[in-house]
Design a protein around this motif. Structure first.
Motif, PDB file in Angstrom:
ATOM      1  N   TRP A 130      94.200  40.929  57.697  1.00 25.81           N
ATOM      2  CA  TRP A 130      95.309  41.635  58.334  1.00 25.81           C
ATOM      3  C   TRP A 130      96.619  41.357  57.613  1.00 25.81           C
ATOM      4  O   TRP A 130      96.895  40.222  57.231  1.00 25.81           O
ATOM      5  CB  TRP A 130      95.485  41.196  59.788  1.00 25.81           C
ATOM      6  CG  TRP A 130      94.297  41.379  60.667  1.00 25.81           C
ATOM      7  CD1 TRP A 130      93.639  42.543  60.947  1.00 25.81           C
ATOM      8  CD2 TRP A 130      93.618  40.355  61.399  1.00 25.81           C
ATOM      9  NE1 TRP A 130      92.596  42.312  61.813  1.00 25.81           N
ATOM     10  CE2 TRP A 130      92.562  40.973  62.107  1.00 25.81           C
ATOM     11  CE3 TRP A 130      93.800  38.977  61.540  1.00 25.81           C
ATOM     12  CZ2 TRP A 130      91.698  40.260  62.937  1.00 25.81           C
ATOM     13  CZ3 TRP A 130      92.944  38.269  62.357  1.00 25.81           C
ATOM     14  CH2 TRP A 130      91.900  38.907  63.044  1.00 25.81           C
ATOM     15  N   ILE A 131      97.436  42.401  57.471  1.00 28.28           N
ATOM     16  CA  ILE A 131      98.816  42.223  57.037  1.00 28.28           C
ATOM     17  C   ILE A 131      99.711  43.190  57.819  1.00 28.28           C
ATOM     18  O   ILE A 131      99.245  44.227  58.311  1.00 28.28           O
ATOM     19  CB  ILE A 131      99.029  42.449  55.521  1.00 28.28           C
ATOM     20  CG1 ILE A 131      98.691  43.879  55.119  1.00 28.28           C
ATOM     21  CG2 ILE A 131      98.263  41.460  54.697  1.00 28.28           C
ATOM     22  CD1 ILE A 131      99.132  44.214  53.696  1.00 28.28           C
ATOM     23  N   SER A 132     100.980  42.823  57.919  1.00 24.36           N
ATOM     24  CA  SER A 132     101.979  43.680  58.546  1.00 24.36           C
ATOM     25  C   SER A 132     102.883  44.235  57.456  1.00 24.36           C
ATOM     26  O   SER A 132     103.490  43.480  56.691  1.00 24.36           O
ATOM     27  CB  SER A 132     102.813  42.891  59.562  1.00 24.36           C
ATOM     28  OG  SER A 132     103.938  43.644  59.982  1.00 24.36           O
ATOM     29  N   CYS A 133     102.965  45.566  57.379  1.00 26.11           N
ATOM     30  CA  CYS A 133     103.791  46.248  56.393  1.00 26.11           C
ATOM     31  C   CYS A 133     104.884  47.003  57.140  1.00 26.11           C
ATOM     32  O   CYS A 133     104.590  47.993  57.824  1.00 26.11           O
ATOM     33  CB  CYS A 133     102.952  47.218  55.570  1.00 26.11           C
ATOM     34  SG  CYS A 133     101.565  46.455  54.701  1.00 26.11           S
ATOM     35  N   ASN A 134     106.134  46.535  57.034  1.00 22.89           N
ATOM     36  CA  ASN A 134     107.226  47.112  57.822  1.00 22.89           C
ATOM     37  C   ASN A 134     106.853  47.176  59.299  1.00 22.89           C
ATOM     38  O   ASN A 134     107.174  48.138  59.993  1.00 22.89           O
ATOM     39  CB  ASN A 134     107.596  48.502  57.319  1.00 22.89           C
ATOM     40  CG  ASN A 134     108.294  48.471  55.976  1.00 22.89           C
ATOM     41  OD1 ASN A 134     108.574  47.414  55.434  1.00 22.89           O
ATOM     42  ND2 ASN A 134     108.576  49.646  55.428  1.00 22.89           N
ATOM     43  N   SER A 135     106.153  46.156  59.775  1.00 22.55           N
ATOM     44  CA  SER A 135     105.726  45.946  61.169  1.00 22.55           C
ATOM     45  C   SER A 135     104.534  46.800  61.587  1.00 22.55           C
ATOM     46  O   SER A 135     104.115  46.753  62.743  1.00 22.55           O
ATOM     47  CB  SER A 135     106.879  46.148  62.160  1.00 22.55           C
ATOM     48  OG  SER A 135     107.126  47.515  62.405  1.00 22.55           O
ATOM     49  N   SER A 136     103.954  47.581  60.672  1.00 25.40           N
ATOM     50  CA  SER A 136     102.693  48.270  60.940  1.00 25.40           C
ATOM     51  C   SER A 136     101.550  47.380  60.459  1.00 25.40           C
ATOM     52  O   SER A 136     101.517  47.010  59.278  1.00 25.40           O
ATOM     53  CB  SER A 136     102.649  49.625  60.223  1.00 25.40           C
ATOM     54  OG  SER A 136     103.598  50.515  60.774  1.00 25.40           O
ATOM     55  N   VAL A 137     100.653  47.019  61.366  1.00 20.40           N
ATOM     56  CA  VAL A 137      99.590  46.070  61.040  1.00 20.40           C
ATOM     57  C   VAL A 137      98.352  46.825  60.564  1.00 20.40           C
ATOM     58  O   VAL A 137      97.878  47.753  61.228  1.00 20.40           O
ATOM     59  CB  VAL A 137      99.243  45.187  62.260  1.00 20.40           C
ATOM     60  CG1 VAL A 137      98.152  44.181  61.883  1.00 20.40           C
ATOM     61  CG2 VAL A 137     100.484  44.464  62.768  1.00 20.40           C
ATOM     62  N   TYR A 138      97.850  46.400  59.393  1.00 21.30           N
ATOM     63  CA  TYR A 138      96.676  47.025  58.784  1.00 21.30           C
ATOM     64  C   TYR A 138      95.492  46.063  58.761  1.00 21.30           C
ATOM     65  O   TYR A 138      95.660  44.855  58.560  1.00 21.30           O
ATOM     66  CB  TYR A 138      96.983  47.441  57.346  1.00 21.30           C
ATOM     67  CG  TYR A 138      97.900  48.625  57.209  1.00 21.30           C
ATOM     68  CD1 TYR A 138      97.391  49.899  56.982  1.00 21.30           C
ATOM     69  CD2 TYR A 138      99.284  48.477  57.298  1.00 21.30           C
ATOM     70  CE1 TYR A 138      98.236  51.001  56.847  1.00 21.30           C
ATOM     71  CE2 TYR A 138     100.131  49.567  57.174  1.00 21.30           C
ATOM     72  CZ  TYR A 138      99.602  50.820  56.949  1.00 21.30           C
ATOM     73  OH  TYR A 138     100.441  51.904  56.825  1.00 21.30           O
ATOM     74  N   ASP A 139      94.312  46.633  58.935  1.00 19.30           N
ATOM     75  CA  ASP A 139      93.067  45.924  58.652  1.00 19.30           C
ATOM     76  C   ASP A 139      92.761  46.163  57.174  1.00 19.30           C
ATOM     77  O   ASP A 139      92.574  47.315  56.752  1.00 19.30           O
ATOM     78  CB  ASP A 139      91.947  46.476  59.534  1.00 19.30           C
ATOM     79  CG  ASP A 139      90.623  45.732  59.339  1.00 19.30           C
ATOM     80  OD1 ASP A 139      90.400  45.152  58.258  1.00 19.30           O
ATOM     81  OD2 ASP A 139      89.799  45.746  60.266  1.00 19.30           O
ATOM     82  N   ILE A 140      92.734  45.078  56.384  1.00 23.08           N
ATOM     83  CA  ILE A 140      92.504  45.216  54.942  1.00 23.08           C
ATOM     84  C   ILE A 140      91.162  44.611  54.545  1.00 23.08           C
ATOM     85  O   ILE A 140      90.959  44.226  53.397  1.00 23.08           O
ATOM     86  CB  ILE A 140      93.643  44.555  54.134  1.00 23.08           C
ATOM     87  CG1 ILE A 140      93.810  43.071  54.514  1.00 23.08           C
ATOM     88  CG2 ILE A 140      94.947  45.319  54.344  1.00 23.08           C
ATOM     89  CD1 ILE A 140      94.745  42.308  53.589  1.00 23.08           C
ATOM     90  N   SER A 141      90.233  44.535  55.511  1.00 28.37           N
ATOM     91  CA  SER A 141      88.900  43.999  55.199  1.00 28.37           C
ATOM     92  C   SER A 141      88.264  44.774  54.049  1.00 28.37           C
ATOM     93  O   SER A 141      87.604  44.201  53.184  1.00 28.37           O
ATOM     94  CB  SER A 141      88.006  44.076  56.441  1.00 28.37           C
ATOM     95  OG  SER A 141      88.552  43.327  57.496  1.00 28.37           O
ATOM     96  N   ASP A 142      88.461  46.093  54.061  1.00 26.79           N
ATOM     97  CA  ASP A 142      88.060  46.933  52.939  1.00 26.79           C
ATOM     98  C   ASP A 142      89.330  47.211  52.141  1.00 26.79           C
ATOM     99  O   ASP A 142      90.127  48.091  52.495  1.00 26.79           O
ATOM    100  CB  ASP A 142      87.433  48.232  53.449  1.00 26.79           C
ATOM    101  CG  ASP A 142      86.996  49.162  52.324  1.00 26.79           C
ATOM    102  OD1 ASP A 142      87.259  48.838  51.142  1.00 26.79           O
ATOM    103  OD2 ASP A 142      86.415  50.219  52.623  1.00 26.79           O
ATOM    104  N   ALA A 143      89.545  46.444  51.078  1.00 29.92           N
ATOM    105  CA  ALA A 143      90.804  46.524  50.336  1.00 29.92           C
ATOM    106  C   ALA A 143      91.055  47.918  49.767  1.00 29.92           C
ATOM    107  O   ALA A 143      92.201  48.315  49.571  1.00 29.92           O
ATOM    108  CB  ALA A 143      90.816  45.492  49.206  1.00 29.92           C
TER     109      ALA A 143
END
Length: 312
Positions: A130-143
């Motif tokens: 997980w990362i937060s990009c400009n406060s939008s949280v993404y699932d990055i398990s599949d990069a």
């Protein structure tokens, strides 16, 4: 350049502000006005500094200062975050980029998320999910296919009020910019914002304090249990130090930034936080990092400041 003769454009070069003897300072070699330090992250004795048009620098830290290890030519690098062995950078119109830290200062790109204005980034957990990009949280398990989960802060310019830490292994929290705080459970089957009732705020922010969240707002504070739907009554910090609104923590040590001040507090006794030191800086500052009992401060055109005093 001939020794003793100033360069033709000398009058156009920005003047870097002086700093007090309380700090050791590092400055990027790029002297342009857009080569400013607006974010940093520290891992294994290395400070990774986001320096605007000067890119991303890796700096080895020591009690006497900094040693440049490497740099990346990112055109608009405004923020950086590290979780586990992953580093993520916000790079303006080029979006968000993720790296594997192969060795101190040596990075291998593993992820990109497009954005027209990447500014604030927070990495959670071990950096692989997980990362937060400009406060939008993404699932990055599949990069190769990042998946948007939830947006907690509803105005991009308020993204710094997103919590930088994963709470109790699953929760993120932020000031929504809609006059309330909100949680999101990233391990839920359906990730959604959960409103925290009982407290309104436009300027408060949060960080981790152990497995709970510390909320700070204009000299007041409260500790929230993970996922709590009601905020407890806020308490007042003693008025003997900087009580700024943007907290960052290292264990029970919390640094609060506000304008040109950084206040360092010890929350070991949660009933009575103890003020350790307040530092005054020549410029505004962004949220800080920590290294070996010292505070590391991103201070815009004053560069990266390392406190000489070991506080904890």
């Amino acid at each position: 350049l001939v020794r003793g003769i100033p360069p033709i454009n000398a009058s156009a070069r920005p003047t870097r502000p002086d700093v007090s003897d309380e700090f050791v300072r590092w400055l990027p070699t790029d002297v342009s006005t857009s080569a400013i330090v607006t974010g940093l992250a520290v891992k294994d004795g290395v400070c990774y500094a986001a320096c605007g048009t000067a890119g991303l620098y890796a700096l080895a830290l020591s009690e006497t200062g900094f040693r440049e290890i490497s740099s990346l030519p990112l055109a608009e690098c405004t923020d950086v975050s590290i979780a586990g062995n992953r580093l993520f950078a916000a790079n303006g119109r080029s979006g968000f980029v993720g790296y594997e830290i192969m060795a101190p200062g040596r990075l291998k790109e593993v992820l990109r998320i497009p954005s027209k204005g990447a500014r604030d980034v927070y990495a959670y957990g071990d950096g692989s999910k997980w990362i937060s990009c400009n406060s939008s949280v993404y699932d990055i398990s599949d990069a190769a296919n990042p998946r948007l989960l939830v947006t907690l802060v509803h105005q991009a310019r308020w993204a710094k009020f997103m919590g930088p830490d994963l709470i109790a292994g699953r929760w993120v929290i932020g000031n929504t910019a809609l006059n309330y705080f909100g949680w999101a459970d990233l391990q839920a089957d359906s990730v959604a914002e959960v409103k925290i009732e009982g407290y309104k705020s436009r300027v408060g922010a949060v960080c981790a304090l152990g497995d709970r969240a510390l909320m700070v707002d204009n000299g007041k504070w409260a500790i929230l249990e993970p996922g709590a739907k009601t905020a407890p009554a806020l308490k007042k910090l003693p008025p003997d130090g900087c009580t700024g609104n943007i907290p960052r923590s290292c264990g029970k040590i919390v640094a609060l930034t506000s304008g040109k001040s950084v206040g360092v507090w010890d929350f070991s006794d949660e009933t009575s936080p103890r003020h350790l030191r307040t530092y005054k800086t020549p410029t505004s500052v962004e949220p800080v990092g920590f290294w070996n009992g010292h505070v590391v401060i991103p201070a815009f055109d004053a560069g990266v400041l390392l406190t000489r005093e070991k506080l904890f």
